[in-house]
Structure formats: C-alpha cells, structure tokens
Design an enzyme around this catalytic site. Sequence first.
Site, mmCIF file in Angstrom:
data_model
loop_
_atom_site.group_PDB
_atom_site.id
_atom_site.type_symbol
_atom_site.label_atom_id
_atom_site.label_comp_id
_atom_site.label_asym_id
_atom_site.label_seq_id
_atom_site.Cartn_x
_atom_site.Cartn_y
_atom_site.Cartn_z
ATOM 1 N N HIS A 468 -1.810 70.844 -36.868
ATOM 2 C CA HIS A 468 -1.426 70.463 -38.227
ATOM 3 C C HIS A 468 -1.192 68.967 -38.340
ATOM 4 O O HIS A 468 -1.521 68.343 -39.338
ATOM 5 C CB HIS A 468 -0.139 71.183 -38.627
ATOM 6 C CG HIS A 468 -0.370 72.618 -38.945
ATOM 7 N ND1 HIS A 468 -1.369 73.023 -39.786
ATOM 8 C CD2 HIS A 468 0.260 73.732 -38.530
ATOM 9 C CE1 HIS A 468 -1.348 74.340 -39.882
ATOM 10 N NE2 HIS A 468 -0.372 74.793 -39.119
ATOM 11 N N GLU A 704 -28.242 77.687 -35.778
ATOM 12 C CA GLU A 704 -27.216 77.312 -34.796
ATOM 13 C C GLU A 704 -27.434 77.997 -33.445
ATOM 14 O O GLU A 704 -26.577 77.953 -32.575
ATOM 15 C CB GLU A 704 -25.797 77.544 -35.330
ATOM 16 C CG GLU A 704 -25.614 78.772 -36.152
ATOM 17 C CD GLU A 704 -24.259 78.841 -36.878
ATOM 18 O OE1 GLU A 704 -23.394 77.984 -36.678
ATOM 19 O OE2 GLU A 704 -24.082 79.798 -37.635
ATOM 20 N N ASP A 728 -22.419 74.837 -33.136
ATOM 21 C CA ASP A 728 -22.847 75.987 -32.336
ATOM 22 C C ASP A 728 -24.187 75.721 -31.663
ATOM 23 O O ASP A 728 -24.397 76.118 -30.522
ATOM 24 C CB ASP A 728 -22.927 77.243 -33.212
ATOM 25 C CG ASP A 728 -21.572 77.913 -33.316
ATOM 26 O OD1 ASP A 728 -20.909 78.049 -32.271
ATOM 27 O OD2 ASP A 728 -21.164 78.268 -34.429
ATOM 28 N N CYS A 775 -24.778 70.758 -41.409
ATOM 29 C CA CYS A 775 -23.376 70.918 -41.782
ATOM 30 C C CYS A 775 -22.454 70.904 -40.568
ATOM 31 O O CYS A 775 -21.249 71.059 -40.690
ATOM 32 C CB CYS A 775 -23.166 72.186 -42.605
ATOM 33 S SG CYS A 775 -23.608 73.681 -41.706
HETATM 34 C C1 PEP Z 1 -21.597 74.803 -36.822
HETATM 35 O O1 PEP Z 1 -21.667 75.659 -35.936
HETATM 36 O O2 PEP Z 1 -22.054 73.653 -36.692
HETATM 37 C C2 PEP Z 1 -20.946 75.114 -38.103
HETATM 38 C C3 PEP Z 1 -20.988 74.280 -39.119
HETATM 39 O O3 PEP Z 1 -20.269 76.277 -38.175
HETATM 40 P P1 PEP Z 1 -18.789 76.477 -37.576
HETATM 41 O O4 PEP Z 1 -18.324 75.145 -37.067
HETATM 42 O O5 PEP Z 1 -17.995 77.010 -38.703
HETATM 43 O O6 PEP Z 1 -19.072 77.465 -36.485
HETATM 44 MG MG MG Z 2 -21.187 77.744 -36.413
#
Ligand code: PEP
Ligand code: MG
Length: 854
Positions: A468, A704, A728, A775
């Site tokens: 946090h 991923e 991932d 992302c």
């Molecule tokens: C990722 O794996 O890059 C992703 C955006 O998903 P998360 O981090 O939520 O697994």
């Molecule tokens: Mg992911």
Amino acid sequence: MSTLPGRIGLVAPLSGILVPLERVPDPVFAQRTVGDGVSIDPTSCDVLAPAAGLVTLLHRAAHALAITTDEGLEILVHIGVDTIGLNGKGFTPRVRQGDRVVAGQALISFDADLIARSAPSLLTQVLVTNRERIRGMTVGTGLVEAGRSIILNVELAAAAPAEGTPASEATAVSADIRLPNRQGLHARPAAVLAAAAKTFRADIRLLRGADAANAKSVTAILLLATSPNDAIRVSATGPDAAAAVSALAELLASGSGESHAAGEGSPAVGPVPAAAAAIAPAGPTDPRKLTGVCASPGLALGKVAQVRRAVINVEEQGAGVERERAHLDAALARGRQQISVQKAVNSGAASRILDAHLELLADPELIDLAVAGLAGGRSAGYAWREAYSSYAERLEALASPLLRERAGDVRDVGSRVLGLLAGVTTAPLEFAPGSILIADELTPSETASLDAGRVVGLCTTGGGPTSHAAILARALGIPAVCGVDRAALELADGTPVLLDGTGGTLLEDPDETQVAAARVVIGRLRAQRKSEREAASEPAVTTDGHRIEIAANVGTAEEAVAAVAQGGEAVGLLRSELLFLDRDTAPDEREQADAYRAVATALGRARRLVIRTLDVGGDKPLPYLPLPPEQNPFLGLRGIRVSLERPDLLRSQLRAILKAAPLSDIHVMFPMIATLDELRAARRILDEEQRASGESVRVGVMIEVPSAALTAEHLAREVDFFSIGTNDLTQYTLAMDRGHPKLAPLADALHPAVLRLISLTVEAAHRHGKWVGVCGGIAAEPLAVPVLLGIGVDELSVPVPAIAAVKALVRRLSARDCRDLAREVAGLSTAGEVRARLAQFGREASPAAAAVRG
Ligand code: PEP
Ligand code: MG
C-alpha cells in the site's frame, strides 16, 4: 580572467556545479570531440564571458558563442545539449558577433525553465576548441560562482602552429554536397568533421559560394552558419588532398555523424537530468548510501522522521466472557467509526484501503476466532491479538506476494482495535514539512493518513512494489523505496537524506554538491511533469506524424474517470477480476453490469473499453472458486481455462458486459489464450450470448503465452485485435516466475526472445488488418516505448499516472528512427545488450523518461 605568462584562468560563465565532460549526455562533448574543458550544471541564467577577447561566433540559434582571446585561444560556450533545435527560443544575446568583450561581461541570457523542459540537458559546456594551443589544463570541481570562480587553468603551448601550411601544392575539390543535417553543421557534426579533417595533412576548406571555412576548426565551421540543404564543396591542398576531399565529402553527405541527419536535432525534453550523475558520486560501497528497490520513482531531499509506534501491552486474563465480549464489540464498533471518519476525508487509493479495513472489521471468521479465544477467561485484547496475528500469519505463508502483502492490512487494522481495547490512542502520524518517513513497514492506515504536503518521501525496510505504501506513494507522486537496508532504522530523526526512488537508494547526509545537484534535478522533474500534464490531452504523434493510441489499464470506474482526465484515449485493459477478488461470493450479473456500466459511462461512447474476462488462478485465487491443488498453478487452471471450466461464470460475465454495450465502444478480451481451440470455445459462448441479447461487441485475445504469439497468424483470422500481456509473456517465455524474489528481476520483457514474439504477433495481426496493443508493464517503460513503436504496435495501455509521460515521450520520437532501432535490436542476443542499445538511443534521440511513473 587571471593571466600569468603562458597561462590563462577562465572564469565561470555561470554559477552552478562543475561536471566533468564525461558526464554530459552527448558523446560529442563527453568524448571531447568538440574541445577540452568542463561542463556546468547551472543555477544562474546569464552567461558571462569566461575571458576577454573577440566574439568570433554568435550562433544564429544563440545557444553557442565563441570568444578568441588575444593569445589565440578559442573558447566555445555551448548552452545545454541539443539546444540548437530551439532555434533561438529561450536565448537572448547580449552581444553581437565581432564585439570585443571583457571577462565577466554578459554574453547571452537564457530562460532556464523553458530550456529545461525542451532539451535533454541544461549542462553548459566551456571548451577550448583549438587544442593545439594548449599544453596543459587543470579543471575545477564543485560549486562555482559566475564571474568569480576560476573553472579552467589553461597552460598555453609555446607558439601557435602555423595555419595548415601545405607540404606540397596538390589541390583537389569535390562536387557540391547538399547538407542533409536538419540544423546545418551545428556543434556535433562540426566536431566530427573537424576531427576527421585533422587526420589529414592537407589544408582543407569547406566552401559555400564565396564563403570558406577551415575544416579543421570547429568554430570556423560553425561560423559558416550553414543551413540544411546548403551546397558545400570540400577543397584541399597538400600531399593527401585527394584522399581528404573524398573522405570528407563522403562524411558530409552522410550527415557528419548524425545517423539520421534529417530527423535529429528536434528538441527533446530531458527527463534524465544530467545533474543526476553528479548526485551519486558516492559509489555503491559508500556506507552513507543504503539500497532497496524502487517503489515509486522520483527524487526527494528531506529530513529523517522515524515512524515510532506505541507498544501495546495487554493482560492475558479477562473479567469474564460476557464483559470481554462487550468490550470487544465496543472496540470493533469504535474502530469502524474511526475508519469511516478517516474515509470521509480521503479519496482514491487511500479510500479503497480504508474500505478494505472496514470489511476486515466485519469479517465473521476473524471475529469468531477472537470470540472463541475469550473462552477460558482470556481478555478481549489478548484474544483479539491472537486472532488477527494468526490470520496475518496465514496470509504471510501464502505463495502470492500480492496476498502476502495484505497481511499488513490485517495487522494494521488489528492493532487499531487492540489500541482501543488497551486504551492506547493511535493518533494520526504528524511530521514536520519536508519529512522522509522511515519505518520497518508503513501500515496502510498510516499511509492513508499521511499529509502529502509535509511528507516528501517514504522509505521502508519491508514491503514491496505492490504494498500500500508503494501504491499510495505512486498515487501521490512522491518517491518511495522499499526493502531498504535495516540500517535506515538507526538514522536519527532530523538527519538530512536524499531519497532516490528511481534508483532505490537512501543517501545519508548528502554533501553540498549532491544537495545542489539534487535541487536542480528536482526542479527539472517538476517542470517536466507540469509540462507533460499540460499537454496530456494532446494526441501522441511522433515528430514524423505517426500517431499511436495511449490507453489506460484500470480496475474501477473511479480509475477510468482519472484516466480520461489525465489524457487516456481509451481503456486498453479493464481488469474485471478486481470485482471478483477479496469477497466471499462471486458478484452477480446485476452487480457486474452496474460496474461495467459505470466504467463505460466514464469513458463515453467515443472511447474504446476493452474488458478482459475473468483472469484468475495462478497468483489470483478466489476463495469461493476452489480450484484443485496444483503442482504448478501458473501452468494449471488460469485465465480463460477457469472460465471454460466454469462456463456459468463466463456466461454471466458476458451477459453483464453486453448490458453495458450501448454505453461505450466495448471490446471483450479473453486472457491467457494458448490455443485456437480455447479461443473458439470462448467465442462460441460469446456468440450465443450476443444472439440472445441482440447486442454485439468486438473480440480480442491477450497474447501472453508463447504458443499464442507463434500461432498469431491463425488467431488473427478469428479476432478483431490483440493485446500483448508482456508480464505473462515474459514469464512463460523465459520460464521465470514473475513474482519470484530472485528471478523476477531477470524476467526481462526486453529479452530478445520476448521482443521476437511481439514482432511476430504484430506482423501477423497487421497482415490480417487487425490492431495490436501492449498492456503489460513495458508499455510504460521509457526505454521500451521506442522499440515497441518501431515494431509497429498500435496502442500502448499503461497505468493512469504514466499516461501523460508516455504521450510526451512518443511526441519526441521519430517513427522512422524507431523502426530502424527495432530492426537493429532484433539482431542483439541478450536483454543486457538490448537495454544498453535502447539507453544509448534514449540519450541520442530522445532521453529516456526515467521518471515516467507506473
Ligand atoms: C500481462 O500479463 O502482461 C497482463 C497485462 O496481465 P496481468 O499483469 O494482469 O497478468
Ligand atoms: Mg497476464
């Protein structure tokens, strides 16, 4: 100027800190190609003459000026790095070319704020450009005062060499060469050219119409005041004239060392303040410097404030079960009331933390455990402490770092109630302005009660980047370091310290130079963030007109509102699982639909909202969705596999999503797709629900898993878009657990293998006319943005606080340079090599935005 026979002392043209040339973020200065001398990180803005002499050059962009002393010494003062691109903006000349000046006379004034925001560095170079006139030179150090301090002591060579007397009269002249350099021959190409010319014995001249310049003199080349596309000829007279003409003509035509001459010279905002180098001359072994890990980037100067808490003692024996039970209930009620009051004056991340605490104080299992402890005559305090401590210990034993860190919430809220039971008041923490808090761990409620106006940095020996304290520090925009050496707890209150959130260090008692340098950096970062925020609503378009969409990763409607306010053009990833975590039952269709509608409303119809379907399992278990124990949870029921195992959950989620469809441009995205069969199975369910509801949405998958990237060609035929989850993708490509304390730092998304998979994905998608976003975490990494852009990614989806900075970074890049970079990087073999090349690119073309917040 102080002059002894054969010696000249040059006075400081600016107040500031002297910085060795090696630290200037421009190789042409750092490698002394232009000349020898020193750099100043300025704290004043009027450049004074370092010596008496003739102003032999005042550049048309007014960022550089040369003085030739009566002894024939040529002194170049170059304000900032890459400042030629400002075309005079921010510079006011106080003299004219040809003027005679005395030492200390004002030469040029500049607007430090404007230049700091528009150029990679304000470091100002004072250089002797005709080195043949120097026998030796001593260079000053530390703080200097303009017009007073001597910065360079130059010992003159016995006699000026005769100007290029040719050994024979052979002459050669080149054809016209059109200058490809966007800024003409400014300091960098001039230096490269002069250095090359000096390797020949011939007398070499650059000719433009009737003007001529000695090609071995940087100042002479600058004085030629060339413009892009000028027609230049090289003429040489001497024994090696032909070779000199051919070599220099080729060099000129190729941009004189500017790799993409036409694309360079654009002003680049300097998020890596050059003074940063001066801050940390203390090496890693300096006992004053304690290291940890970055929890929130930035730099802060302040005084140590140790967080001390009252020790709460409780009696074991109570006054009977009934009385103790009433005592416990009253304390729980009072605790809830305190939190509600605190919540009323907090918002955002702090408010969410307090919500979680309210939940905990109503947790029946925790309360039952405490009540059971009352049996046998124990006091409420004793039983309560046993209950919440064992609860926290259970959480601490879990594999997921995310859940382990929630143990802090349990201890925090537990000790609040314990204090109430023992009659010890836990007053909100109060600190003097400019405090840097040091603690073993900051409890979430302490963090939530911090006064951001007074506390300028956080430093904890425990916790991690997902604690946090870290989340809140990032939200408040203050630097934080976690996991710092425990010696930090021994520092006396009031000790001056320098906290470097980006580098993850705490420096005790920084010296005068380090403090002054840090102030310069802090000022620049502030100015940079301000200008980034001001331009946040502008699109992210490269210098050569390529637009890339900057979207946000969000979990709630509140964050979606913030994303829009901070310039987010879409939501590239709504982590829908946040709605499912930290509760005892799954949210029903109505609750989900309300949540999706709230996010969709925040975005409006014109913005795209990518909703990722439930992504749990692995590091995100759900208490009400017991999954069989697995040897390798990350290779087990995760992501889409959970939804296919429980189609009822997927159906209800898709129905809820479709209800929000009329409100925004909704896209559904399936996580952790490894095979085409998984995609087809999920799509079948979606198609059925679309038919039933009469609504339709676009469909995409997260890339991923390496198998998805390698078969992107097939997936691309059956989806509308891809979004690459590099977090991932990296862990599965390198077989390194992304949460592993030892391996996580090595699980580098810039590994060539990961970049190769990203390229394959983009190529496949584009062949089928589909767009690709990224992302994962690297989308917000300044080092990675140019290469992602070069690979051809269409959208970057980043944490909300990073939007403005990523947009600003894109605006400083040229898509063409990025494409060349991506091609070059594709040939490298290790993540280290990739990072080194990207760092170099950042320095050359657009300084890496080290302070981009994530
Ligand atoms: C990722 O794996 O890059 C992703 C955006 O998903 P998360 O981090 O939520 O697994
Ligand atoms: Mg992911």
